[in-house]
Scaffold this active site. Sequence first.
Site, PDB file in Angstrom:
ATOM      1  N   LYS A 151      20.900 -43.083  28.462  1.00  0.00           N
ATOM      2  CA  LYS A 151      21.260 -43.336  29.858  1.00  0.00           C
ATOM      3  C   LYS A 151      20.407 -42.447  30.762  1.00  0.00           C
ATOM      4  O   LYS A 151      20.081 -41.302  30.408  1.00  0.00           O
ATOM      5  CB  LYS A 151      22.752 -43.042  30.048  1.00  0.00           C
ATOM      6  N   SER A 226      29.138 -46.959  34.450  1.00  0.00           N
ATOM      7  CA  SER A 226      27.802 -46.652  34.942  1.00  0.00           C
ATOM      8  C   SER A 226      26.720 -46.695  33.864  1.00  0.00           C
ATOM      9  O   SER A 226      25.534 -46.569  34.168  1.00  0.00           O
ATOM     10  CB  SER A 226      27.789 -45.262  35.598  1.00  0.00           C
ATOM     11  N   SER A 227      27.131 -46.892  32.598  1.00  0.00           N
ATOM     12  CA  SER A 227      26.128 -47.010  31.529  1.00  0.00           C
ATOM     13  C   SER A 227      25.719 -48.472  31.356  1.00  0.00           C
ATOM     14  O   SER A 227      25.598 -48.974  30.228  1.00  0.00           O
ATOM     15  CB  SER A 227      26.689 -46.451  30.213  1.00  0.00           C
ATOM     16  N   ILE A 247      33.105 -41.161  32.762  1.00  0.00           N
ATOM     17  CA  ILE A 247      34.036 -40.387  33.592  1.00  0.00           C
ATOM     18  C   ILE A 247      35.234 -41.217  34.023  1.00  0.00           C
ATOM     19  O   ILE A 247      36.235 -40.690  34.477  1.00  0.00           O
ATOM     20  CB  ILE A 247      33.339 -39.785  34.830  1.00  0.00           C
ATOM     21  N   GLY A 248      35.138 -42.534  33.885  1.00  0.00           N
ATOM     22  CA  GLY A 248      36.260 -43.382  34.276  1.00  0.00           C
ATOM     23  C   GLY A 248      36.237 -44.718  33.555  1.00  0.00           C
ATOM     24  O   GLY A 248      36.888 -45.669  33.965  1.00  0.00           O
ATOM     25  N   GLY A 249      35.444 -44.763  32.487  1.00  0.00           N
ATOM     26  CA  GLY A 249      35.228 -46.011  31.764  1.00  0.00           C
ATOM     27  C   GLY A 249      33.764 -46.366  31.695  1.00  0.00           C
ATOM     28  O   GLY A 249      33.387 -47.475  31.323  1.00  0.00           O
ATOM     29  N   SER A 250      32.888 -45.423  32.039  1.00  0.00           N
ATOM     30  CA  SER A 250      31.461 -45.705  32.202  1.00  0.00           C
ATOM     31  C   SER A 250      30.724 -46.049  30.920  1.00  0.00           C
ATOM     32  O   SER A 250      29.613 -46.565  30.974  1.00  0.00           O
ATOM     33  CB  SER A 250      30.763 -44.518  32.878  1.00  0.00           C
TER      34      SER A 250
END
Length: 586
Positions: A151, A226-227, A247-250
């Site tokens: 990433k 985000s990934s 961090i939140g499901g990334s």
Amino acid sequence: MQDLKVLLDGVKGDTGTAAVLGAAACGVVGVLLLLRTVSRGREVERKIQRARSRRTEVLQRADQAVLRYRQTHSTADSASILALPLAELREKLQTGSLSPEDVLYTYMEQTLAVNAKLNCCTEIIMESFDQLKTIGSNKDGLLYGVPISLKENISYKNYTSTCGMVKNLDKPAQKDSVLVEVLKKQGAIPFAKTNVPQALLSYDCSNPIYGETKNPCNPKKSPGGSSGGEGALITAGGSVLGLGTDIGGSVRIPASFCGICGFKPTAGRLSSLGVNSSLQGQKSVLTTPGPMARDVDSLALFMQAVLCDHMFELDPTVPPLPFNMQTYKSSRPLRIGYYDNDGYSQPSPSMARAVREVKALLEDAGHTLVPYLPLKLDHTMTELLLRGLFADGGVTLLEQVKGGPMVPGFALQILPYRIPNWIKKFLSLLIKPVSSRVAGFLSAVCGVGSPQNVWKNQAAVAEYTNETISYWRKINIDVLLCPMIGPAYWPRYAGKSSTPLSYSMIYNLLNFSAGTVTVSTVTEEDEEELKHFKGIYQDFQDRLFKEAVTGGVGLPVSVQCVSLPWQDEMCLRLMKEVEELVRSRK
């Protein structure tokens, strides 16, 4: 009297002259400020253009390197190499039936082709070709000769980690992140960096530098974030193993949107040294690196490889806990908690169906399934999670993106942080009768107000975590099965629809390990049922979610597996069980 008149006339003349001079000065200052703004805008555009030109040049150099290799090594069977699961690929590399050169050039060629269609890569790591020369015949590493994608926010020496923000351009890393060092030590070859959303805090995948990444399952849909670049590249066959952050499901959301597996370990199990963030220093909701791949065994192999003495030496803050293979390979029956609706955000029909179907498979396999419901999500999502994540009222995030262009979805996402707190509080009171969730969000993003309140928030998170662990022990469950957000959204909906994050982000707050496994695809029946979707609150957030997932027939559907902190192997064990049962059913 005449003298006084002359004096007053003089004062009037001086005042008029001063007014003219003042107006002229203001005009000059205004022009200078305008020119400065224009100059800054042009410099930003130049920086973006330089970054894009560098990427184009590197892609061309990589393409030429692949072409030269193919001219002298035409016997390599690319299709069969790309079809190999990581475990088989690793075995062939270890035995010498495949060379690291053939494998790297095959994946490089595929990555270049995939990127041309999906725009999923920000960099090709040209040093990967040099690494082939030094990898030698030392096959001790668990990932000997395995290409791995990274990433964009993970540091690789001399490469920039922008986190999707223009301000971070032209700031190459001074050294590799600890995980990159460990991966190299284990024989892996990092060869590409993948795209992210602006500032990382989104589950879409677009930024003003490198543009928007497409979903390989449906190019009109988002790959998640985000990934998101990792999810797209792996699904399309350009990488066999990737490293993201969550961090939140990334990690889990793009794995779900793209139809692969993703794992979020307990934060602190893997080193985060050299892993960049847009909210550096924020501790209420923890971020962690995590692997992404096409199957669960690949995730387990990654964890086994990096949980080694070399990582523990490089980063002494990481507890020296090697991978527990006995737990991962165990076959004892489990007590598994489950829910198909968390009571805060109604799942899409395919999300709920996937959990029900997997529950039935697990029960048939001899496991015990126990009903479960997350505790106090209404309060927790706003007062603990959002208020803790944006304890500063969003000031740090706004500073990060100040002076740079913003993609449309992100501009809308950060709009609340630009509104003065007194207006947000007033709007919260006004909106509460119509949508208590949105009212709670507006109140929460005002922040905590003082350092004392930061401590109170963190104490409340610790209390909530202990309360949740006590609940697990009371109903005596080993692991948990629950929905994962899906199917893939239309682009730019992630910035508007935040409430479904209750399914993923709660486990970052709790610091439980969690992973996703693809188990199904959206059916025509799911799509028909979606037409009658109302939502729990029946507010505009529910309507946005319905719009976001509409048109998903044929797209992947995943479930989520969760375990208590530091029991990462137990989480992976349930993921593996789910994967095998679904495969057997098919």
